[in-house]
Design an enzyme around this catalytic site. Structure first.
Site, PDB file in Angstrom:
ATOM      1  N   ASN A  59      32.483 -65.322  29.096  1.00 36.45           N
ATOM      2  CA  ASN A  59      33.183 -65.570  30.345  1.00 36.45           C
ATOM      3  C   ASN A  59      32.163 -65.525  31.485  1.00 36.45           C
ATOM      4  O   ASN A  59      31.432 -64.558  31.625  1.00 36.45           O
ATOM      5  CB  ASN A  59      34.276 -64.515  30.528  1.00 36.45           C
ATOM      6  CG  ASN A  59      35.153 -64.788  31.710  1.00 36.45           C
ATOM      7  OD1 ASN A  59      34.686 -64.920  32.828  1.00 36.45           O
ATOM      8  ND2 ASN A  59      36.451 -64.862  31.470  1.00 36.45           N
ATOM      9  N   GLU A  72      35.665 -69.141  25.719  1.00 37.55           N
ATOM     10  CA  GLU A  72      35.874 -70.200  24.738  1.00 37.55           C
ATOM     11  C   GLU A  72      35.432 -71.561  25.290  1.00 37.55           C
ATOM     12  O   GLU A  72      34.852 -72.367  24.557  1.00 37.55           O
ATOM     13  CB  GLU A  72      37.354 -70.253  24.321  1.00 37.55           C
ATOM     14  CG  GLU A  72      37.840 -68.983  23.664  1.00 37.55           C
ATOM     15  CD  GLU A  72      38.362 -67.941  24.658  1.00 37.55           C
ATOM     16  OE1 GLU A  72      39.024 -66.998  24.198  1.00 37.55           O
ATOM     17  OE2 GLU A  72      38.111 -68.061  25.879  1.00 37.55           O
ATOM     18  N   CYS A  97      43.574 -67.541  26.096  1.00 38.19           N
ATOM     19  CA  CYS A  97      44.598 -67.750  27.116  1.00 38.19           C
ATOM     20  C   CYS A  97      45.167 -69.166  26.951  1.00 38.19           C
ATOM     21  O   CYS A  97      44.737 -69.936  26.091  1.00 38.19           O
ATOM     22  CB  CYS A  97      43.985 -67.580  28.503  1.00 38.19           C
ATOM     23  SG  CYS A  97      42.851 -68.936  28.955  1.00 38.19           S
ATOM     24  N   ASP A 160      41.263 -63.126  36.659  1.00 37.24           N
ATOM     25  CA  ASP A 160      40.881 -63.842  35.442  1.00 37.24           C
ATOM     26  C   ASP A 160      42.089 -64.297  34.641  1.00 37.24           C
ATOM     27  O   ASP A 160      42.064 -65.356  34.027  1.00 37.24           O
ATOM     28  CB  ASP A 160      39.969 -62.970  34.571  1.00 37.24           C
ATOM     29  CG  ASP A 160      39.326 -63.768  33.451  1.00 37.24           C
ATOM     30  OD1 ASP A 160      38.527 -64.665  33.757  1.00 37.24           O
ATOM     31  OD2 ASP A 160      39.638 -63.501  32.282  1.00 37.24           O
TER      32      ASP A 160
END
Length: 169
Positions: A59, A72, A97, A160
């Site tokens: 991230n 990702e 997510c 986030d």
């Protein structure tokens, strides 16, 4: 679109062994630690094909000022353009997510191995409904790494995951 709104069956015959899951998840955890060392959110990811890492990321939302720079997505960018993702496995320290799950479904990644799904329950059901095999290792190490960050930086964590938070870190 598959007939009858049924999810497309994805080839998940290349499931990783227990040893491979541990090894590749450790690489994803190292990516998460790299992100934390850079001042970011500790979530890491690796993309694997035929037992080799072909992409890795963490991230970088804070570091890059980019709301789409999730682990990702960073990992998929690092892997570069691929003609097919059908024989890949995406490892992430946190269950993807909605945005990252969408990328997984869009590109046809058939298997996701998540380190945990406790800190932020997200898109497991969406991925499974779209034919992705999801494995949740439920690792305390992944949970504690992210929980500590969320406890120490609640507004950054809320940002986030797309929530408003009135406390400034």
């Amino acid at each position: 679109m598959p007939q009858g709104n049924q999810p497309q069956t994805r080839d998940s015959t290349h499931l990783p062994s227990t040893e491979e899951m541990a090894s590749f998840m450790n690489e994803a955890i190292q990516e998460a630690r790299n992100g934390l060392e850079e001042g970011g959110i500790p979530i890491g990811s690796v993309l694997v094909r035929k037992g080799k890492i072909i992409g890795r990321g963490h991230n970088r939302r804070i570091q890059f000022g980019d709301p789409t720079a999730h682990a990702e997505i960073d990992c998929l960018r690092a892997a570069g353009r691929l003609q097919s993702y059908k024989d890949t496995i995406l490892f992430s320290t946190l269950m993807p997510c909605a945005m990252c799950a969408g990328a997984t479904v869009q590109f046809g990644v058939p298997i996701i191995v998540a380190g945990e799904n406790r800190t932020f329950e997200s898109s497991r059901e969406f991925m499974e409904k779209n034919g992705v095999t999801v494995i949740d290792l439920d690792l305390d190490e992944c949970y504690e790494l992210l929980k500590q960050f969320a406890d120490e930086h609640p507004s950054l964590w809320a940002e986030d995951i797309g929530l408003e938070h009135i406390v400034n870190d």
